[in-house]
Motif scaffolding. Structure first.
Motif, short mmCIF file in Angstrom:
data_model
loop_
_atom_site.label_atom_id
_atom_site.label_comp_id
_atom_site.label_asym_id
_atom_site.label_seq_id
_atom_site.Cartn_x
_atom_site.Cartn_y
_atom_site.Cartn_z
N THR A 78 19.87 42.05 51.77
CA THR A 78 21.23 42.01 52.36
C THR A 78 21.35 40.74 53.20
OG1 THR A 78 20.47 43.20 54.30
CG2 THR A 78 21.41 44.53 52.51
N ALA A 79 22.39 39.94 52.90
CA ALA A 79 22.62 38.69 53.62
C ALA A 79 24.08 38.60 54.04
CB ALA A 79 22.24 37.50 52.73
N LEU A 80 24.29 37.95 55.21
CA LEU A 80 25.65 37.75 55.74
C LEU A 80 25.83 36.27 56.02
CD1 LEU A 80 28.32 38.90 57.02
CD2 LEU A 80 27.04 39.03 59.19
N GLU A 81 26.98 35.72 55.62
CA GLU A 81 27.32 34.33 55.96
C GLU A 81 28.62 34.38 56.74
OE1 GLU A 81 28.94 31.67 52.79
OE2 GLU A 81 27.45 30.26 53.52
N LEU A 82 28.65 33.70 57.89
CA LEU A 82 29.86 33.60 58.71
C LEU A 82 30.41 32.19 58.52
CD1 LEU A 82 28.58 35.39 61.95
CD2 LEU A 82 29.83 36.37 60.01
N GLY A 83 31.56 32.10 57.82
CA GLY A 83 32.14 30.80 57.52
C GLY A 83 31.79 30.37 56.11
N THR A 84 32.65 30.67 55.15
CA THR A 84 32.41 30.38 53.73
C THR A 84 32.80 28.95 53.37
OG1 THR A 84 33.17 32.66 53.36
CG2 THR A 84 32.80 31.30 51.40
N TYR A 85 33.95 28.51 53.92
CA TYR A 85 34.59 27.24 53.56
C TYR A 85 34.79 27.21 52.04
CZ TYR A 85 35.94 22.32 53.67
OH TYR A 85 36.61 21.13 53.51
N CYS A 86 34.17 26.26 51.33
CA CYS A 86 34.41 26.19 49.88
C CYS A 86 33.33 26.90 49.06
CB CYS A 86 34.52 24.74 49.44
SG CYS A 86 35.94 23.89 50.13
N GLY A 87 32.39 27.53 49.73
CA GLY A 87 31.39 28.33 49.02
C GLY A 87 30.11 27.59 48.67
N TYR A 88 29.95 26.37 49.17
CA TYR A 88 28.75 25.56 48.87
C TYR A 88 27.48 26.26 49.34
CZ TYR A 88 25.45 21.62 49.18
OH TYR A 88 24.34 20.80 49.06
N SER A 89 27.43 26.66 50.61
CA SER A 89 26.21 27.33 51.11
C SER A 89 26.11 28.74 50.54
CB SER A 89 26.19 27.36 52.64
OG SER A 89 27.42 27.82 53.15
N THR A 90 27.25 29.34 50.21
CA THR A 90 27.27 30.65 49.56
C THR A 90 26.51 30.58 48.23
OG1 THR A 90 29.54 30.75 50.42
CG2 THR A 90 28.79 32.59 49.03
N VAL A 91 26.79 29.53 47.44
CA VAL A 91 26.11 29.32 46.15
C VAL A 91 24.63 29.03 46.38
CG1 VAL A 91 25.93 27.74 44.16
CG2 VAL A 91 28.17 28.64 44.87
N ARG A 92 24.32 28.21 47.39
CA ARG A 92 22.91 27.88 47.67
C ARG A 92 22.12 29.14 48.00
NH1 ARG A 92 21.78 21.88 48.42
NH2 ARG A 92 19.63 22.64 48.25
#
Ligand SMILES: Nc1ncc2ncn(CCCCCNC(=O)c3cc(-c4ccc(F)cc4)cc(O)c3O)c2n1
Ligand SMILES: [Mg+2]
Length: 214
Positions: A61-75
């Protein structure tokens, strides 16, 4: 009128990257930001550090705060173990719309949930809404002045467990002084600074990794 920077970034992904190939999506965004228009993605240099921490934690389970364009989301999502899931919160609906398309182009939409709204409003509802017991990994990359209040909120909501790893972007530039002081002084965290540079520039920046000790 005309296009926004996130829309131009998305077009660069759709023109340069191969559908389903997350590495080519990451490369296309880095190319766009280095040669066309700077954008506030974590970038390739800090991204390499993010990759190593995500690989080490291998979060279910992971949480990201601040997606913007999804670059770190994909990483992050490309490195999740089987059954792993990432929830990413984005305040700006235009950013969220672009991020969903970037994540889909990378073929990672099944591991990621993009949630629109403010972190402070959503954090208290994550358990009931998504059936989350606690997070193994949290990436902080939203309003810099919200890093500290939001980890306190995560603690209060019982969403951190012994060993949860927090990784915070931009602790030098733009800077998150109150957050840094807190995690480095608190008996509840074991903190380590990874020095790097502001994405696509020579300016100093870095990531702070903090393990919650309970
Ligand atoms: N509450 C809530 N909940 C959820 C949310 N999702 C998004 N937001 C709003 C966050 C808006 C973007 C945050 N990111 C940054 O501001 C940022 C800035 C720079 C930077 C800029 C100019 C410079 F000259 C130097 C460095 C570099 C970075 O790497 C950054 O990440 C939320 N808010
Ligand atoms: Mg950032």
């Amino acid at each position: 009128t005309g296009t926004t920077r996130p829309q131009r970034l998305l077009r660069a992904v759709q023109e340069r990257a191969t559908r389903g190939d997350s590495e080519s999506v990451i490369a296309a965004i880095d190319h766009f930001c280095r040669h066309q228009e700077w954008a506030m993605n974590v970038g390739d240099e800090k991204g390499f550090i993010l990759d190593s921490v995500v690989s080490e934690v291998s979060p279910q389970t992971a949480l990201e705060l601040g997606t913007y364009c999804g670059y770190s989301t994909v990483r992050i999502a490309r490195l999740l173990p089987p059954g792993g899931h990432l929830i990413t919160l984005e305040f700006n609906p235009n950013y969220a719309a672009v991020a969903r398309q970037v994540i889909a182009w990378a073929g990672l939409e099944d591991m990621v949930q993009v949630v629109e709204g403010a972190s402070g409003d959503w954090i208290p509802h994550l358990r009931e809404h998504f059936g989350i017991e606690s997070f193994d990994f949290v990436f902080l990359d939203h309003w810099k002045e919200l890093y500290l209040p939001d980890i306190k909120l995560l603690e209060e909501c019982g969403l951190l467990r012994k060993g949860t790893v927090l990784l915070a972007d931009n602790v030098i530039c733009p800077g998150t002084p109150d957050y840094l002081e807190y995690v480095r002084k608190s008996q509840s965290y074991e903190s380590h600074y990874f020095g790097s540079h502001l994405e696509y520039t020579r300016a100093e920046d870095g990531l702070e990794k903090s393990v919650y000790l309970g």
